[in-house]
Write an enzyme that holds these catalytic residues in place. Sequence first.
Site, PDB file in Angstrom:
ATOM      1  CG  LEU A 177      -2.191  -0.860   1.068  1.00  0.00           C
ATOM      2  CD1 LEU A 177      -3.004  -0.851   2.360  1.00  0.00           C
ATOM      3  CD2 LEU A 177      -3.035  -0.355  -0.089  1.00  0.00           C
ATOM      4  CG  ASP A 202       9.101  -0.520   5.341  1.00  0.00           C
ATOM      5  OD1 ASP A 202       9.614  -1.572   5.784  1.00  0.00           O
ATOM      6  OD2 ASP A 202       7.959  -0.469   4.860  1.00  0.00           O
ATOM      7  CE1 TYR A 254      -2.259  -7.784  10.097  1.00  0.00           C
ATOM      8  CE2 TYR A 254      -4.187  -8.919   9.241  1.00  0.00           C
ATOM      9  CZ  TYR A 254      -3.364  -7.813   9.258  1.00  0.00           C
ATOM     10  OH  TYR A 254      -3.621  -6.749   8.452  1.00  0.00           O
TER      11      TYR A 254
END
Length: 267
Positions: A13, A32, A134
């Site tokens: 994304l 990141d 998750y």
Amino acid sequence: MNRLLVTGAAGGLGRALRHRLAPLAQTLRLADIAPIHDPAPHEEVVTCDLADRAAVDAMVAGCDGILHLGGISVEAAFDPILQANILGLYNLYEAARRHGQPRILFASSNHTIGFYKQTERLGPDVPTRPDSLYGVSKVFGEALARMYFDKFGQETALVRIGSATPEPENHRMLGSWFSQDDFLSLIGAVFRVQTLGCPVIWGASANTGGWWDNSHLDWLGWTPQDNAEAFRAKIDARQPRPAADAAVAVYQGGVFTQYPIYQEERA
Ligand code: NAI
Ligand code: 15L
């Protein structure tokens, strides 16, 4: 705004949206743990592991808004989820608290409620029913954000993203699809609106076959424009409809409801 931090900027994304986020801020700080390539003049690159408290503090300093996409984005063993999505979230919120409480858009997930059936229609206040470790980590993130709002006034949009792919790829996504155009317009609305609070927002397009009710968001000034239904014929032509009792046809979280508890990180 002056500086928008985008975590997870090297991910799917992040890469898809990065260039279209430019109008939102004079500077984009792209962060990141993985490499980020070819920064433009208005982009700053920061390498940061969300589990590293000092690095997260430095990453957040000087930012006026945070688009938090970073972290483990699928089912995995508990340890990487613990580091990135649980410890990482705590580090992010503590850093935000120390650095002027920039507004946060938290990329939560439909896997917070994945055990609801596709025959059910959900509002923002249903009890969570995570379908995976998750999903549990995203429930933790939502709870943490809510606590920082109630205790300190930290604003966060808790965006339970469905399936953010360029096109809906299968029959389940006729309900869960979130077009990138609709996500982009939501990001704009979240960072523009005068007062945000800490709402749950269903990150989905205006899908005819959708499961989620965003009618509590009139004040936000956001109306998704796309509809997965436009792709139904293409999906029907490409793949058989799943069996009625298959997890992908029964549960909103699809196959995530069937995953085992992984004991080590998958390759
Ligand atoms: P992705 O897996 O492609 O990107 C996530 C990024 O986070 C990666 O670049 C990865 O290197 C980074 N990351 C992982 N662990 C990290 C750590 N410890 N420290 C720093 N960075 C770390 O995921 P995608 O698809 O781009 O999704 C973005 C966000 O949206 C994720 O938080 C995901 O959970 C959420 N989401 C996405 C959906 C989708 O359909 N793409 C659906 C629902 C939620
Ligand atoms: C998610 O939360 C994941 O990040 C993404 O990879 C997809 O699996 C999506 O949900 C989905 O449910 O389609």
